[in-house]
Design an enzyme around this catalytic site. Structure first.
Site, PDB file in Angstrom:
ATOM      1  N   GLU A 252     -62.830 -42.900 -17.386  1.00  0.00           N
ATOM      2  CA  GLU A 252     -63.143 -42.163 -18.599  1.00  0.00           C
ATOM      3  C   GLU A 252     -63.517 -40.870 -18.281  1.00  0.00           C
ATOM      4  OE1 GLU A 252     -66.420 -44.167 -20.575  1.00  0.00           O
ATOM      5  OE2 GLU A 252     -65.664 -46.325 -20.786  1.00  0.00           O
ATOM      6  N   LYS A 254     -65.862 -37.928 -17.886  1.00  0.00           N
ATOM      7  CA  LYS A 254     -67.257 -37.633 -17.793  1.00  0.00           C
ATOM      8  C   LYS A 254     -67.561 -36.291 -18.647  1.00  0.00           C
ATOM      9  CE  LYS A 254     -71.238 -37.786 -14.881  1.00  0.00           C
ATOM     10  NZ  LYS A 254     -72.012 -36.898 -15.626  1.00  0.00           N
ATOM     11  N   GLU A 304     -71.637 -39.748 -25.739  1.00  0.00           N
ATOM     12  CA  GLU A 304     -71.843 -38.419 -25.437  1.00  0.00           C
ATOM     13  C   GLU A 304     -71.730 -37.385 -26.885  1.00  0.00           C
ATOM     14  OE1 GLU A 304     -72.969 -38.537 -22.142  1.00  0.00           O
ATOM     15  OE2 GLU A 304     -72.750 -36.253 -21.626  1.00  0.00           O
TER      16      GLU A 304
HETATM   17  P1  ATP Z   1     -75.338 -36.380 -14.091  1.00  0.00           P
HETATM   18  O1  ATP Z   1     -76.533 -35.661 -13.354  1.00  0.00           O
HETATM   19  O2  ATP Z   1     -74.187 -36.434 -13.188  1.00  0.00           O
HETATM   20  O3  ATP Z   1     -75.100 -35.906 -15.619  1.00  0.00           O
HETATM   21  P2  ATP Z   1     -77.184 -38.540 -14.700  1.00  0.00           P
HETATM   22  O4  ATP Z   1     -78.293 -38.801 -13.781  1.00  0.00           O
HETATM   23  O5  ATP Z   1     -77.628 -37.841 -15.963  1.00  0.00           O
HETATM   24  O6  ATP Z   1     -75.898 -37.874 -14.127  1.00  0.00           O
HETATM   25  P3  ATP Z   1     -75.501 -40.970 -14.395  1.00  0.00           P
HETATM   26  O7  ATP Z   1     -75.543 -42.124 -14.712  1.00  0.00           O
HETATM   27  O8  ATP Z   1     -75.327 -40.402 -12.935  1.00  0.00           O
HETATM   28  O9  ATP Z   1     -76.491 -39.873 -15.161  1.00  0.00           O
HETATM   29  O10 ATP Z   1     -74.210 -40.225 -15.074  1.00  0.00           O
HETATM   30  C1  ATP Z   1     -73.795 -40.541 -16.356  1.00  0.00           C
HETATM   31  C2  ATP Z   1     -73.933 -39.690 -17.071  1.00  0.00           C
HETATM   32  O11 ATP Z   1     -72.900 -38.904 -17.490  1.00  0.00           O
HETATM   33  C3  ATP Z   1     -74.464 -40.109 -18.366  1.00  0.00           C
HETATM   34  O12 ATP Z   1     -75.981 -40.326 -18.407  1.00  0.00           O
HETATM   35  C4  ATP Z   1     -74.168 -39.455 -19.573  1.00  0.00           C
HETATM   36  O13 ATP Z   1     -74.954 -38.663 -20.087  1.00  0.00           O
HETATM   37  C5  ATP Z   1     -72.912 -38.643 -18.850  1.00  0.00           C
HETATM   38  N1  ATP Z   1     -71.416 -39.045 -19.233  1.00  0.00           N
HETATM   39  C6  ATP Z   1     -70.363 -38.274 -19.700  1.00  0.00           C
HETATM   40  N2  ATP Z   1     -69.408 -39.207 -19.823  1.00  0.00           N
HETATM   41  C7  ATP Z   1     -69.589 -40.476 -19.664  1.00  0.00           C
HETATM   42  C8  ATP Z   1     -68.882 -41.609 -19.730  1.00  0.00           C
HETATM   43  N3  ATP Z   1     -67.607 -41.800 -20.093  1.00  0.00           N
HETATM   44  N4  ATP Z   1     -69.675 -43.045 -19.735  1.00  0.00           N
HETATM   45  C9  ATP Z   1     -70.855 -42.757 -19.294  1.00  0.00           C
HETATM   46  N5  ATP Z   1     -71.670 -41.581 -19.252  1.00  0.00           N
HETATM   47  C10 ATP Z   1     -71.098 -40.575 -19.495  1.00  0.00           C
END
Ligand code: ATP
Length: 563
Positions: A252, A254, A304
């Site tokens: 998916e 990001k 998101e």
């Molecule tokens: P990062 O600092 O990379 O944003 P994070 O620590 O906030 O990461 P992670 O679980 O590591 O959180 O990465 C997933 C994050 O990415 C989610 O918290 C969400 O906000 C974002 N995101 C964007 N697109 C997606 C998606 N398709 N599915 C899940 N999460 C997504």
């Protein structure tokens, strides 16, 4: 018989004195066994330093300044005494204990009052949180003064630690889960699951210890009580993701926005952020969209929200945060910063929990109920070339990269596992906490502009500095940051202001080195701040373990190049 708060403070002292996990579990377990039913929840929350679960939206809202003012008042300590006591211990709770022990006269009222019980302390915290509206600052201050003036130095130490939410005795939520399992006879797995669903260890302990394992098994998600989001582990490229997921996976986009968890029941909608804060009021357009489009009476959805400029191109994350922070003139903001919602998961649907369903099924349900709301762009493939193209497309459109989701995976709230993998394609960044800052010089002399960046050591709960930087912020951001840091100030020594660990920043760097410069043993080379992570709290920042992991990965890839 009511249990005294002194006993809880003494337990915490014993926990602080050992690093043996099994000893800690046993100590907590025998303590929990002694408690009256109505003391279990409060005691668990006070031991781990989480008085309110994130979803409750409650906070004490007591500033560090107020605490210092009360301590000064109670002990007659000067700013110099405070600074000395802090540099001796490096911990606000220990500092307060030292000052209380040194005070010369103990007020007569203190000697006459009955000793504090666990419920006295907990209920006082509830009253402090409940004081709202005009005059609440004074009221909160009065309540805390009353509480601290009845407390012994040791009790003051733990009351302060509870207010700041930093216990530093090494009892993580995981360890508390083990202790609850041991005391109640429920399995650790059952306790973990109940914790995931209820989001409050106090409630979990109360159910497990008073109603038993059977009731714990039957715990369900509660609508309008957000659950912790499932998280992703970083991998370097699409090939690694395909390999990890058995050759075929869903990729998916990001999206570079803010994660939202949307709860819907019979025409009522609440939206929660990644930190489980209620942000419904700042997203009236999203609320309307959900009400208009979702074909279900009850649902918990995830997605998101991204800010978009002209032609629908995503705008940097900071724009979105302006919208989230806004309390007034929301309608104006809705026009100024339009947002788009992309959904990617459904966790609950019409009285049925979905989290145990495989990803692929959850997506099917999402498709069925989402009406005209966009779903996050995705492909399912086993072809690395196709995945790489999709990755590049996502980047080109201004997004962050991809998230790979294992097709048969369930949804595991709060867990950063391998079922979700994120691919950003740039060198790693770390989310670090600012623990101190130096005054700048020259043009920057009025700003705190050189920041000490720390990662949490999960074993001790201590924030360990791994680098310093003055790079990355605009003048406006420096000014705002200075104001925020001064509000969090604990003490100041030789041009360095030490602050309560609260603000999280995303930091890019060229390399992690091993270095004796900081107690952590690590130092970042060429650190620079890439964004302020308003959506993360200090607990969600990266840990020393993660720093070590990146260091080792870096070491391995260097070895590869050299061989
Ligand atoms: P990062 O600092 O990379 O944003 P994070 O620590 O906030 O990461 P992670 O679980 O590591 O959180 O990465 C997933 C994050 O990415 C989610 O918290 C969400 O906000 C974002 N995101 C964007 N697109 C997606 C998606 N398709 N599915 C899940 N999460 C997504």
């Amino acid at each position: 018989m009511s249990t005294l708060f002194k006993e809880l403070a003494e337990l915490c002292e014993k926990l602080e004195a050992t690093t043996k996990r099994i000893t800690m579990v046993n100590l907590i377990s025998s303590f929990l066994r002694k408690l009256e039913p109505d003391e279990i929840g409060p005691a668990v929350r006070l031991i781990i330093g989480r008085i309110f679960p994130a979803w409750s939206q409650e906070t004490l809202e007591i500033s560090w300044r107020t605490i210092i003012k009360i301590i000064k008042n109670l002990t007659n300590a000067s700013s110099k005494d405070i600074s000395e006591a802090f540099s001796k211990t490096g911990d606000p709770g220990d500092m307060a204990k030292i000052l209380m022990e040194k005070r010369k006269t103990i007020k007569q009222v203190t000697l006459l009052q009955s000793p504090l019980t666990i419920l006295d302390v907990y209920k006082c915290f509830l009253s402090i949180a409940n004081a709202k509206g005009p005059g609440s600052k004074k009221k909160k201050e009065g309540l805390l003064y009353g509480l601290l003036s009845r407390a012994s130095p040791l009790e003051v130490k733990y009351i302060i630690k509870d207010i700041l939410g930093e216990m530093r005795h090494g009892v993580s939520e995981g360890l508390m889960e083990e202790a609850i399992a041991k005391t109640s006879g429920a399995s650790l797995e059952q306790i973990k699951r109940a914790h995931m669903l209820l989001g409050d260890l106090g409630d979990v302990a109360h159910i497990a210890l008073t109603r038993g394992a059977q009731q714990i098994r039957e715990v369900k998600i509660r609508l309008f009580h957000p659950i912790k989001p499932m998280l992703a582990q970083p991998v370097e490229n699409v090939e690694e993701a395909l390999k990890e997921h058995g050759g075929k996976t869903a990729f998916e986009y990001k999206l570079d926005g803010a994660r939202v968890q949307i709860h819907l029941k019979n025409g009522k909608v609440a939206i929660f952020s990644r930190r489980l804060t209620n942000v419904t009021h700042s997203l009236p357009d999203v609320v309307k969209l959900i009400l208009d489009e979702i074909k279900a009476n009850e649902a918990i959805l995830e997605g998101e929200v991204i800010a978009v400029g002209e032609e629908g191109k995503p705008l940097p994350f900071q724009h979105l945060m302006r919208r989230f922070h806004r309390v007034k003139d929301i309608e104006k903001m809705v026009k100024e910063i339009p947002v788009q919602l992309y959904l990617f998961d459904v966790l609950y649907l019409n009285e049925k929990m979905m989290i145990d369903e495989p990803y692929i099924k959850r997506w099917e349900h999402l498709e069925e109920i989402s009406g005209n709301i966009r779903l996050t762009p995705r492909i399912i493939t086993s072809d690395a070339k196709e995945a790489q193209k999709f990755f590049e497309k996502s980047k080109k459109e201004g997004h962050e990269g991809l998230v790979a989701k294992k097709l048969d995976s369930n949804y595991t709230p709060g867990i950063r596992g391998k079922k979700w993998l994120k691919i950003k394609g740039i060198l790693d960044t770390l989310d670090l906490v600012i623990v101190a800052a130096d005054w700048g010089y020259g043009r920057r002399h009025e700003w705190l502009s050189d920041y000490y960046l720390a990662a949490k050591d999960e074993k001790t709960g201590k924030f360990m500095v791994i680098g310093k930087t003055f790079k990355g912020l605009t003048d406006k951001e420096f000014k705002e940051m200075t104001k925020r840091l001064l509000e969090l100030k604990i003490t100041e020594r030789g041009g360095t202001v030490y602050v309560k660990p609260e603000i999280v920043v995303e930091v890019a760097f060229d390399e992690i080195q091993q270095s004796p410069k900081y107690e952590s043993g690590f130092a970042l080379r060429f650190a620079r701040i890439t964004r302020i992570r308003e959506d993360k709290g200090p607990d969600e920042a990266d840990t020393i373990e993660r720093v070590r992991e990146i260091y080792e990965k870096q070491f391995r890839s260097k070895a590869k190049i050299n061989n």
